[in-house]
Write a protein that holds these residues in place. Structure first.
Motif, PDB file in Angstrom:
ATOM      1  N   GLU A 103       0.825  -1.219   0.000  1.00  0.00           N
ATOM      2  CA  GLU A 103       0.000   0.000   0.000  1.00  0.00           C
ATOM      3  C   GLU A 103       0.855   1.263   0.000  1.00  0.00           C
ATOM      4  O   GLU A 103       0.496   2.265  -0.603  1.00  0.00           O
ATOM      5  CB  GLU A 103      -0.973  -0.042   1.184  1.00  0.00           C
ATOM      6  CG  GLU A 103      -2.057  -1.097   0.936  1.00  0.00           C
ATOM      7  CD  GLU A 103      -3.094  -1.198   2.046  1.00  0.00           C
ATOM      8  OE1 GLU A 103      -2.880  -0.639   3.132  1.00  0.00           O
ATOM      9  OE2 GLU A 103      -4.119  -1.869   1.796  1.00  0.00           O
ATOM     10  N   ALA A 104       2.013   1.208   0.662  1.00  0.00           N
ATOM     11  CA  ALA A 104       2.889   2.388   0.711  1.00  0.00           C
ATOM     12  C   ALA A 104       3.437   2.704  -0.682  1.00  0.00           C
ATOM     13  O   ALA A 104       3.458   3.871  -1.108  1.00  0.00           O
ATOM     14  CB  ALA A 104       4.025   2.141   1.699  1.00  0.00           C
ATOM     15  N   ALA A 105       3.869   1.687  -1.413  1.00  0.00           N
ATOM     16  CA  ALA A 105       4.426   1.914  -2.748  1.00  0.00           C
ATOM     17  C   ALA A 105       3.342   2.356  -3.730  1.00  0.00           C
ATOM     18  O   ALA A 105       3.623   3.033  -4.720  1.00  0.00           O
ATOM     19  CB  ALA A 105       5.118   0.655  -3.265  1.00  0.00           C
ATOM     20  N   ALA A 106       2.089   1.986  -3.444  1.00  0.00           N
ATOM     21  CA  ALA A 106       0.981   2.343  -4.343  1.00  0.00           C
ATOM     22  C   ALA A 106       0.339   3.674  -3.970  1.00  0.00           C
ATOM     23  O   ALA A 106      -0.585   4.136  -4.648  1.00  0.00           O
ATOM     24  CB  ALA A 106      -0.083   1.237  -4.293  1.00  0.00           C
ATOM     25  N   SER A 107       0.857   4.326  -2.909  1.00  0.00           N
ATOM     26  CA  SER A 107       0.118   5.444  -2.308  1.00  0.00           C
ATOM     27  C   SER A 107       0.004   6.675  -3.200  1.00  0.00           C
ATOM     28  O   SER A 107      -0.882   7.508  -2.962  1.00  0.00           O
ATOM     29  CB  SER A 107       0.751   5.824  -0.966  1.00  0.00           C
ATOM     30  OG  SER A 107       2.097   6.218  -1.179  1.00  0.00           O
ATOM     31  N   LEU A 108       0.858   6.821  -4.209  1.00  0.00           N
ATOM     32  CA  LEU A 108       0.753   8.011  -5.065  1.00  0.00           C
ATOM     33  C   LEU A 108       0.007   7.746  -6.373  1.00  0.00           C
ATOM     34  O   LEU A 108      -0.117   8.642  -7.211  1.00  0.00           O
ATOM     35  CB  LEU A 108       2.149   8.583  -5.364  1.00  0.00           C
ATOM     36  CG  LEU A 108       2.909   9.157  -4.167  1.00  0.00           C
ATOM     37  CD1 LEU A 108       4.283   9.676  -4.609  1.00  0.00           C
ATOM     38  CD2 LEU A 108       2.125  10.280  -3.497  1.00  0.00           C
ATOM     39  N   LEU A 109      -0.484   6.531  -6.551  1.00  0.00           N
ATOM     40  CA  LEU A 109      -1.242   6.229  -7.778  1.00  0.00           C
ATOM     41  C   LEU A 109      -2.567   7.001  -7.724  1.00  0.00           C
ATOM     42  O   LEU A 109      -3.199   7.085  -6.683  1.00  0.00           O
ATOM     43  CB  LEU A 109      -1.520   4.730  -7.909  1.00  0.00           C
ATOM     44  CG  LEU A 109      -0.295   3.841  -8.129  1.00  0.00           C
ATOM     45  CD1 LEU A 109      -0.699   2.380  -8.182  1.00  0.00           C
ATOM     46  CD2 LEU A 109       0.454   4.232  -9.397  1.00  0.00           C
ATOM     47  N   THR A 110      -2.964   7.536  -8.872  1.00  0.00           N
ATOM     48  CA  THR A 110      -4.180   8.346  -8.878  1.00  0.00           C
ATOM     49  C   THR A 110      -5.357   7.602  -9.496  1.00  0.00           C
ATOM     50  O   THR A 110      -6.497   8.001  -9.326  1.00  0.00           O
ATOM     51  CB  THR A 110      -3.968   9.650  -9.667  1.00  0.00           C
ATOM     52  OG1 THR A 110      -3.631   9.288 -11.014  1.00  0.00           O
ATOM     53  CG2 THR A 110      -2.870  10.497  -9.060  1.00  0.00           C
ATOM     54  N   LYS A 111      -5.049   6.515 -10.257  1.00  0.00           N
ATOM     55  CA  LYS A 111      -6.172   5.847 -10.960  1.00  0.00           C
ATOM     56  C   LYS A 111      -6.602   4.596 -10.233  1.00  0.00           C
ATOM     57  O   LYS A 111      -5.796   3.934  -9.613  1.00  0.00           O
ATOM     58  CB  LYS A 111      -5.724   5.518 -12.391  1.00  0.00           C
ATOM     59  CG  LYS A 111      -5.571   6.787 -13.197  1.00  0.00           C
ATOM     60  CD  LYS A 111      -5.016   6.497 -14.573  1.00  0.00           C
ATOM     61  CE  LYS A 111      -4.457   7.793 -15.168  1.00  0.00           C
ATOM     62  NZ  LYS A 111      -3.373   7.567 -16.096  1.00  0.00           N
TER      63      LYS A 111
END
Ligand code: PGA
Length: 242
Positions: free
Chosen positions: A234-242
């Motif tokens: 979840e931390a690595a995915a935290s800046l995904l916008t879609k």
């Protein structure tokens, strides 16, 4: 690209290990491309766990590692040769003659790289390639550049990579050069699995997935791969916008 988001790095390790062990069960003489760094450690632990449960052998599996430092003795505690033996190979029945590394101490690095690439081709190419991602979105040691690299080559490491990896070098300075497989070669693997865990990777992950395909973001090349699986916590995915 297929994106899989898990809560923790441990859960990713279990899921990715299962892909590898299923691959070996289906094809006991498969060819695996392997990565070093902190990221694949939970995956390697789970591969060993499954091996210890029985019913699987790595005797006919061939492995090719992505990269190796230059000017570091093969048995140095920081060599990727040592890392792979400690983290994975010593826990399996894999044969030493079937594990392959670029020789970072080769007198003629160019010839060494050509020979390594030819050997991978002669083995039939890589079936499943494991990747981490650098804070600068590098894969292997392919640093941001103007064009996507082709086969293996000698690379001067960037400051970002040296800063990320120098923590492991307490006695000797970290090498400034490495041999690495090239990008086009990496994406010629039939299946590619990239794992990114932790907040520090979030920006590189967003650029890889949501940005344009550009050699300035080496991992973005995976957008064009037919079978690229991305595993994020979840931390690595935290800046995904879609
Ligand atoms: P890490 O390195 O797994 O130690 O974060 C990944 C990489 O640099 O590719």
């Amino acid at each position: 690209m297929k994106i899989n988001i898990f809560k923790t790095a441990e859960e990713i390790g279990a899921a990715v290990a299962e892909i590898f062990t299923d691959t070996v069960k289906a094809n006991p003489s498969c060819v695996l491309g392997l990565a070093t760094g902190a990221t694949p450690v939970p995956t390697y632990k789970n591969i060993i766990k499954t091996f210890n449960e029985g019913g699987i052998s790595f005797k006919d599996v061939k492995t090719y590692n992505l990269d190796e430092y230059c000017n570091l003795p093969k048995n140095d505690k920081n060599s990727y040769y040592t890392f792979m033996h400690e983290q994975l190979f010593n826990g399996l029945d894999i044969l030493e003659e079937n594990v392959h590394f670029l020789d970072g101490n080769a007198a003629d690095p160019e010839a060494e790289c050509k020979a390594y690439d030819a050997e991978i081709n002669a083995a039939g190419g890589i079936d499943v390639q494991l990747l981490g991602i650098g804070n600068n979105a590098h894969i292997g040691f392919n640093e941001p550049a103007d064009t996507f690299t082709e086969g293996s080559f000698k690379v001067k490491l960037t400051e970002s990579t040296i800063n990320a990896n120098k923590i492991y070098f307490d006695e000797n300075p970290m090498p400034e050069y490495a041999l690495t497989m090239g990008i086009k070669q990496i994406v010629s693997a039939k299946k590619v699995i990239l794992i990114a865990t932790g907040e520090k990777k979030a920006e590189a992950v967003r650029n890889m997935i949501e940005g344009p395909v550009t050699a300035q973001v080496p991992a973005s090349v995976l957008q064009e791969h037919d079978d690229a699986l991305i595993f994020l916590d979840e931390a690595a995915a935290s800046l995904l916008t879609k």
